[in-house]
Design a protein around this motif. Structure first.
Motif, PDB file in Angstrom:
ATOM      1  N   LEU A 140       0.824  -1.210   0.000  1.00  0.00           N
ATOM      2  CA  LEU A 140       0.000   0.000   0.000  1.00  0.00           C
ATOM      3  C   LEU A 140       0.857   1.259   0.000  1.00  0.00           C
ATOM      4  N   GLN A 141       1.914   1.257   0.778  1.00  0.00           N
ATOM      5  CA  GLN A 141       2.808   2.415   0.821  1.00  0.00           C
ATOM      6  C   GLN A 141       3.528   2.597  -0.507  1.00  0.00           C
ATOM      7  N   THR A 142       3.950   1.500  -1.136  1.00  0.00           N
ATOM      8  CA  THR A 142       4.606   1.567  -2.439  1.00  0.00           C
ATOM      9  C   THR A 142       3.654   2.111  -3.496  1.00  0.00           C
ATOM     10  N   ALA A 143       2.367   1.787  -3.363  1.00  0.00           N
ATOM     11  CA  ALA A 143       1.357   2.280  -4.304  1.00  0.00           C
ATOM     12  C   ALA A 143       1.040   3.755  -4.074  1.00  0.00           C
ATOM     13  N   GLY A 144       1.632   4.343  -3.021  1.00  0.00           N
ATOM     14  CA  GLY A 144       1.425   5.759  -2.748  1.00  0.00           C
ATOM     15  C   GLY A 144       0.183   6.057  -1.929  1.00  0.00           C
ATOM     16  N   GLU A 145      -0.339   5.045  -1.263  1.00  0.00           N
ATOM     17  CA  GLU A 145      -1.531   5.243  -0.448  1.00  0.00           C
ATOM     18  C   GLU A 145      -1.162   5.824   0.916  1.00  0.00           C
ATOM     19  N   PRO A 146      -2.016   6.700   1.443  1.00  0.00           N
ATOM     20  CA  PRO A 146      -1.730   7.362   2.725  1.00  0.00           C
ATOM     21  C   PRO A 146      -2.091   6.497   3.919  1.00  0.00           C
ATOM     22  N   ILE A 147      -1.367   5.422   4.108  1.00  0.00           N
ATOM     23  CA  ILE A 147      -1.616   4.558   5.260  1.00  0.00           C
ATOM     24  C   ILE A 147      -0.385   4.596   6.154  1.00  0.00           C
ATOM     25  N   ILE A 148      -0.635   4.760   7.416  1.00  0.00           N
ATOM     26  CA  ILE A 148       0.455   4.884   8.386  1.00  0.00           C
ATOM     27  C   ILE A 148       0.332   3.746   9.389  1.00  0.00           C
ATOM     28  N   CYS A 149       1.442   3.154   9.695  1.00  0.00           N
ATOM     29  CA  CYS A 149       1.466   2.118  10.720  1.00  0.00           C
ATOM     30  C   CYS A 149       2.430   2.586  11.798  1.00  0.00           C
ATOM     31  N   GLN A 150       1.946   2.616  13.003  1.00  0.00           N
ATOM     32  CA  GLN A 150       2.758   3.132  14.096  1.00  0.00           C
ATOM     33  C   GLN A 150       3.652   2.089  14.729  1.00  0.00           C
ATOM     34  N   SER A 157       4.155  -1.620  13.151  1.00  0.00           N
ATOM     35  CA  SER A 157       4.572  -2.712  12.259  1.00  0.00           C
ATOM     36  C   SER A 157       4.599  -4.069  12.951  1.00  0.00           C
ATOM     37  N   ALA A 158       3.910  -4.168  14.073  1.00  0.00           N
ATOM     38  CA  ALA A 158       3.919  -5.419  14.824  1.00  0.00           C
ATOM     39  C   ALA A 158       2.523  -5.861  15.247  1.00  0.00           C
ATOM     40  N   GLY A 159       1.493  -5.247  14.655  1.00  0.00           N
ATOM     41  CA  GLY A 159       0.134  -5.644  14.977  1.00  0.00           C
ATOM     42  C   GLY A 159      -0.338  -5.183  16.340  1.00  0.00           C
ATOM     43  N   LYS A 160       0.271  -4.124  16.863  1.00  0.00           N
ATOM     44  CA  LYS A 160      -0.086  -3.662  18.196  1.00  0.00           C
ATOM     45  C   LYS A 160      -0.960  -2.416  18.185  1.00  0.00           C
ATOM     46  N   SER A 161      -1.132  -1.793  17.007  1.00  0.00           N
ATOM     47  CA  SER A 161      -1.992  -0.617  16.927  1.00  0.00           C
ATOM     48  C   SER A 161      -3.113  -0.898  15.926  1.00  0.00           C
ATOM     49  N   GLU A 162      -4.057   0.015  15.869  1.00  0.00           N
ATOM     50  CA  GLU A 162      -5.180  -0.117  14.948  1.00  0.00           C
ATOM     51  C   GLU A 162      -4.979   0.704  13.681  1.00  0.00           C
ATOM     52  N   ALA A 163      -3.860   1.394  13.560  1.00  0.00           N
ATOM     53  CA  ALA A 163      -3.657   2.367  12.501  1.00  0.00           C
ATOM     54  C   ALA A 163      -3.714   1.764  11.092  1.00  0.00           C
ATOM     55  N   CYS A 164      -3.346   0.519  10.937  1.00  0.00           N
ATOM     56  CA  CYS A 164      -3.309  -0.076   9.596  1.00  0.00           C
ATOM     57  C   CYS A 164      -4.460  -1.049   9.354  1.00  0.00           C
ATOM     58  N   HIS A 165      -5.564  -0.868  10.094  1.00  0.00           N
ATOM     59  CA  HIS A 165      -6.751  -1.707   9.910  1.00  0.00           C
ATOM     60  C   HIS A 165      -7.361  -1.418   8.534  1.00  0.00           C
ATOM     61  N   VAL A 166      -7.539  -2.457   7.733  1.00  0.00           N
ATOM     62  CA  VAL A 166      -8.133  -2.345   6.403  1.00  0.00           C
ATOM     63  C   VAL A 166      -9.190  -3.439   6.228  1.00  0.00           C
ATOM     64  N   PHE A 167     -10.071  -3.244   5.244  1.00  0.00           N
ATOM     65  CA  PHE A 167     -11.000  -4.288   4.822  1.00  0.00           C
ATOM     66  C   PHE A 167     -10.453  -4.900   3.550  1.00  0.00           C
ATOM     67  N   VAL A 168     -10.600  -6.192   3.408  1.00  0.00           N
ATOM     68  CA  VAL A 168     -10.164  -6.911   2.206  1.00  0.00           C
ATOM     69  C   VAL A 168     -11.406  -7.601   1.625  1.00  0.00           C
ATOM     70  N   PRO A 169     -12.180  -6.872   0.778  1.00  0.00           N
ATOM     71  CA  PRO A 169     -13.410  -7.438   0.243  1.00  0.00           C
ATOM     72  C   PRO A 169     -13.197  -8.510  -0.816  1.00  0.00           C
ATOM     73  N   VAL A 170     -12.039  -8.486  -1.477  1.00  0.00           N
ATOM     74  CA  VAL A 170     -11.745  -9.466  -2.521  1.00  0.00           C
ATOM     75  C   VAL A 170     -10.354 -10.038  -2.293  1.00  0.00           C
ATOM     76  N   GLY A 171     -10.256 -11.361  -2.238  1.00  0.00           N
ATOM     77  CA  GLY A 171      -8.963 -12.022  -2.151  1.00  0.00           C
ATOM     78  C   GLY A 171      -8.430 -12.250  -0.756  1.00  0.00           C
ATOM     79  N   ARG A 172      -9.244 -12.079   0.271  1.00  0.00           N
ATOM     80  CA  ARG A 172      -8.712 -12.212   1.637  1.00  0.00           C
ATOM     81  C   ARG A 172      -8.216 -13.619   1.949  1.00  0.00           C
ATOM     82  N   LYS A 173      -8.766 -14.632   1.287  1.00  0.00           N
ATOM     83  CA  LYS A 173      -8.309 -16.005   1.525  1.00  0.00           C
ATOM     84  C   LYS A 173      -6.924 -16.251   0.945  1.00  0.00           C
ATOM     85  N   SER A 174      -6.500 -15.381   0.036  1.00  0.00           N
ATOM     86  CA  SER A 174      -5.167 -15.549  -0.541  1.00  0.00           C
ATOM     87  C   SER A 174      -4.081 -14.875   0.302  1.00  0.00           C
ATOM     88  N   LEU A 175      -4.480 -14.095   1.300  1.00  0.00           N
ATOM     89  CA  LEU A 175      -3.497 -13.479   2.193  1.00  0.00           C
ATOM     90  C   LEU A 175      -2.985 -14.512   3.186  1.00  0.00           C
TER      91      LEU A 175
END
Length: 95
Positions: A25-35, A37-55
């Motif tokens: 997302l950051q490489t794509a230039g999207e304004p998403i911030i993660c405080q 990078s260890a899953g301890k904050s809510e800042a990078c919460h996203v919805f994955v409506p398509v393809g979530r089973k492939s993650l």
């Protein structure tokens, strides 16, 4: 490579398999911030409506964090914890 589509911007880009969703997302230039990078904050919460089973599978720490958050759905992921595989993914960035 796999295709990442981002909502609501509609941007689409090719990303290397194994890349974290956050880095993609950051490489794509999207304004998403993660405080943490260890899953301890809510800042990078996203919805994955398509393809979530492939993650990558949700690990215990991410699952526990999502369980403690408000506004979570079955399509929720923490972008810093999910990695991309070969299938296309659509991600909705929450504002």
């Amino acid at each position: 490579m796999t295709t990442l589509t981002v909502l609501p911007s509609g941007k689409s880009c090719e990303v290397a398999v194994g890349t974290s969703l956050l880095n993609a997302l950051q490489t794509a230039g999207e304004p998403i911030i993660c405080q943490c990078s260890a899953g301890k904050s809510e800042a990078c919460h996203v919805f994955v409506p398509v393809g979530r089973k492939s993650l990558s599978k949700i690990q215990r720490a991410e699952n526990e964090k999502l369980d403690a958050m408000v506004g979570v759905s079955s399509a929720s992921r923490l972008a810093c914890q999910a990695t991309l595989s070969e299938d296309a993914v659509t991600v909705e960035i929450l504002k």
